[in-house]
Design a protein around this motif. Structure first.
Motif, short mmCIF file in Angstrom:
data_model
loop_
_atom_site.label_atom_id
_atom_site.label_comp_id
_atom_site.label_asym_id
_atom_site.label_seq_id
_atom_site.Cartn_x
_atom_site.Cartn_y
_atom_site.Cartn_z
N ALA A 304 0.83 -1.21 0.00
CA ALA A 304 0.00 0.00 0.00
C ALA A 304 0.86 1.26 0.00
CB ALA A 304 -0.93 -0.01 1.21
N GLY A 305 1.94 1.23 0.78
CA GLY A 305 2.82 2.40 0.82
C GLY A 305 3.51 2.65 -0.51
N PHE A 306 3.99 1.60 -1.15
CA PHE A 306 4.62 1.78 -2.46
C PHE A 306 3.65 2.35 -3.48
CE2 PHE A 306 7.67 -1.38 -0.79
CZ PHE A 306 8.86 -0.80 -1.19
N VAL A 428 6.27 -1.73 10.69
CA VAL A 428 4.81 -1.82 10.86
C VAL A 428 4.40 -1.30 12.24
CG1 VAL A 428 2.88 -3.43 11.05
CG2 VAL A 428 4.53 -3.69 9.20
N LEU A 429 5.16 -1.66 13.27
CA LEU A 429 4.83 -1.21 14.62
C LEU A 429 4.99 0.30 14.76
CD1 LEU A 429 6.49 -4.05 16.75
CD2 LEU A 429 4.05 -3.72 16.26
N ALA A 430 5.99 0.85 14.05
CA ALA A 430 6.26 2.29 14.19
C ALA A 430 5.35 3.15 13.33
CB ALA A 430 7.72 2.58 13.83
N GLY A 431 4.98 2.67 12.13
CA GLY A 431 4.22 3.55 11.24
C GLY A 431 3.21 2.88 10.37
N GLY A 432 2.85 1.61 10.66
CA GLY A 432 1.87 0.92 9.84
C GLY A 432 2.48 0.44 8.53
N ARG A 433 1.60 0.08 7.57
CA ARG A 433 2.06 -0.48 6.30
C ARG A 433 2.09 0.56 5.19
NH1 ARG A 433 -1.01 -6.15 5.49
NH2 ARG A 433 0.50 -6.25 3.76
N GLY A 434 2.03 1.82 5.55
CA GLY A 434 2.10 2.90 4.57
C GLY A 434 3.52 3.40 4.38
N ILE A 435 3.64 4.62 3.88
CA ILE A 435 4.96 5.17 3.56
C ILE A 435 5.80 5.35 4.82
CG2 ILE A 435 6.13 7.23 2.69
CD1 ILE A 435 4.02 7.49 0.58
N VAL A 436 5.20 5.76 5.93
CA VAL A 436 5.97 5.98 7.16
C VAL A 436 6.59 4.67 7.63
CG1 VAL A 436 5.84 6.68 9.58
CG2 VAL A 436 4.57 7.95 7.84
N GLY A 437 5.78 3.62 7.70
CA GLY A 437 6.32 2.32 8.12
C GLY A 437 7.40 1.82 7.18
N LEU A 438 7.20 2.03 5.87
CA LEU A 438 8.21 1.64 4.88
C LEU A 438 9.52 2.38 5.11
CD1 LEU A 438 9.15 0.29 2.25
CD2 LEU A 438 8.01 2.13 1.00
N ALA A 439 9.42 3.69 5.38
CA ALA A 439 10.63 4.48 5.61
C ALA A 439 11.39 3.99 6.83
CB ALA A 439 10.25 5.96 5.76
N VAL A 440 10.67 3.63 7.90
CA VAL A 440 11.32 3.12 9.10
C VAL A 440 12.02 1.79 8.81
CG1 VAL A 440 10.92 2.24 11.44
CG2 VAL A 440 9.75 4.31 10.67
#
Length: 484
Positions: A304-306, A428-440
């Motif tokens: 989803a983030g991609f 995923v724990l820090a930012g979900g499955r979107g762009i934020v989680g991907l960046a982490v």
């Protein structure tokens, strides 16, 4: 840059417009792959076994390899241009564009793409790899988003102008490649261009079985796009095309290794050294796995983030992304077994594997796409990918007669899954499955990779692999001598 091109297309034309654009590219890609007739692989198989220069015999293979494919391309282009309007009504009906004009440009591009593809095959064998990379992997993919983007901005976003921007770089790349290959082949300096009947026969006995499998390989994703366009509509085709770009981008490591080592495999099999070829395959597959699996594991978790980068209309492709990413773990996990079959001269077995994969893809696509759109297309393609690779690796193991996997590959697979899985969980724990989680997750992986590069054993392994990629001797024990 191929990914950048898809961003330009999806942002400039939306889901429906990009679906039409991808369908037009699919027409060119599939048609050109059919017309090449397997000759590109035939060149990579035959040229390393011949002598270059004015006194060599390599130049004789140029008319053998070019004349039949270019003749077929001209015929297909002429027929396609004449049949563009009725074909557009079937393929692009309801898309709100001049489909006939778009398809005429697409079919006119087929001979250009065929010539470019064949000349790329020559370039891989007669020039240093950096020249091939400069044209095929820098000039061509960089020019396309620039020209398509200019069409979006300066020509009002018309699909016809955008397609023209996609075609022109192929013409430029073909011209540059032709200039690069004439010198090493000795053309114009006394090299003969007339091949004997036996040379025609041996070349096409190898290449013709490869023709169908090459068309399937090159057109696999575009077959899915065209099926989705017809069975589910242009919007779903646009989503599937965008998802497939990520999936193909994950193959960069595999493609790079295949490009570099295929001529080496041909030489090793020509010298009757299957043990050395298998050793080269095992070591490079280990590195391909380490480089490719992180990409596909992240795509599976953060699809989803991609897809957010393409725009809000593409979020529905997240499930399709996950399905295909998992299938590609199998594709990269078995390594370049297709190259092993082809460079050993077993193009018929490679054809059998690709036909089986295509049969599964199309059969399931006809069932799943009407009800499930892009997700159904992804499930069908994933099943085809797994089928083809399992058959290919079985055939390669039998043909080579040597192990194609070892404990190093298994250890690398487990460490890669463990490391990337841990990073993904943190993301995923820090930012979900979107762009934020991907960046982490990417940040955690970057720190881990830098740490690994401080280990002497890792650096030594990378250096040894680079020696092999550049054509050094594979690290295998010498064979016992025979005879005297």
């Amino acid at each position: 840059m191929g990914f950048v091109l898809v961003v330009v297309i999806t942002r400039g034309y939306g889901t429906e417009g990009s679906g039409v654009f991808f369908a037009a590219i699919g027409v060119v890609t599939v048609s050109a792959a059919l017309c090449v007739l397997g000759a590109e692989t035939g060149l990579i198989w035959s040229l390393p076994r011949r002598r270059l220069g004015p006194q060599g015999d390599a130049a004789r293979m140029l008319p053998v390899a070019l004349i039949p494919p270019l003749s077929a391309a001209l015929v297909i282009a002429a027929v396609g241009i004449l049949a563009a309007d009725p074909l557009a009504r079937r393929l692009l009906d309801g898309a709100g564009v001049d489909g006939g004009a778009l398809l005429r440009v697409s079919f006119a591009a087929v001979p250009v793409v065929v010539a470019m593809t064949l000349l790329f095959g020559v370039l891989r064998c007669v020039r240093p790899m950096r020249m091939y990379v400069a044209v095929q992997s820098v000039l061509l993919p960089t020019a396309r988003p620039l020209l398509v983007g200019a069409a979006v901005l300066l020509a009002g976003g018309g699909l016809l102008a955008g397609m023209t921007g996609w075609v022109v770089p192929a013409l430029l790349a073909a011209a540059v490649t032709l200039l690069l290959v004439v010198g090493p082949l000795g053309i114009g300096r006394g090299a003969g261009l007339r091949a004997g009947r036996d040379e025609w026969g041996s070349f096409w006995r190898f290449s013709l079985p490869r023709a169908a499998s090459a068309a399937i390989d090159s057109g696999a994703v575009w077959i899915g796009v065209l099926l989705t366009t017809v069975l589910a509509g242009a919007a779903d085709a646009g989503i599937f095309g965008a998802v497939s770009r990520y999936i193909l981008a994950g193959q960069l490591a595999m493609q790079g290794l295949r490009v570099a080592v295929s001529p080496q495999l041909s030489r090793l099999f020509g010298q009757d050294r299957p043990d050395a070829a298998a050793a080269l395959h095992r070591q490079l597959t280990t590195w391909a796995l380490v480089l490719s699996w992180p990409v596909y594991l992240l795509l599976a978790v953060f699809g989803a983030g991609f897809l957010e980068l393409f725009g809000s209309g593409f979020a529905g492709g997240a499930t399709a992304m996950t399905v295909l990413a998992l299938a590609m773990l199998v594709n990269t996990g078995v390594g370049n077994v297709q190259s092993m079959l082809l460079m050993s001269g077993r193009s018929g077995l490679h054809l059998a594997a690709t036909v089986a994969g295509l049969t599964v893809t199309v059969s399931l696509g006809l069932v799943l796409i009407p009800a499930h759109g892009a997700t159904g297309a992804a499930c069908a393609w994933a099943a085809g990918i797994v089928t083809e690779n399992l058959i290919a690796v079985t055939c390669a193991r039998i043909v080579v007669g040597q192990p194609l996997a070892d404990t190093s590959m298994l250890r690398a697979a487990l460490l890669t899954v463990g490391g990337v899985g841990a990073a993904a969980i943190v993301g995923v724990l820090a930012g979900g499955r979107g762009i934020v989680g991907l960046a982490v997750a990417l940040a955690v992986l970057a720190v881990g990779c830098v740490g690994l590069l401080t280990l002497p054993r890792v650096r030594q392994g990378i250096r040894a692999t680079m020696v092999q990629i550049r054509g050094g001797a594979p690290s295998v024990a010498p064979r016992p001598s025979k005879g005297r």
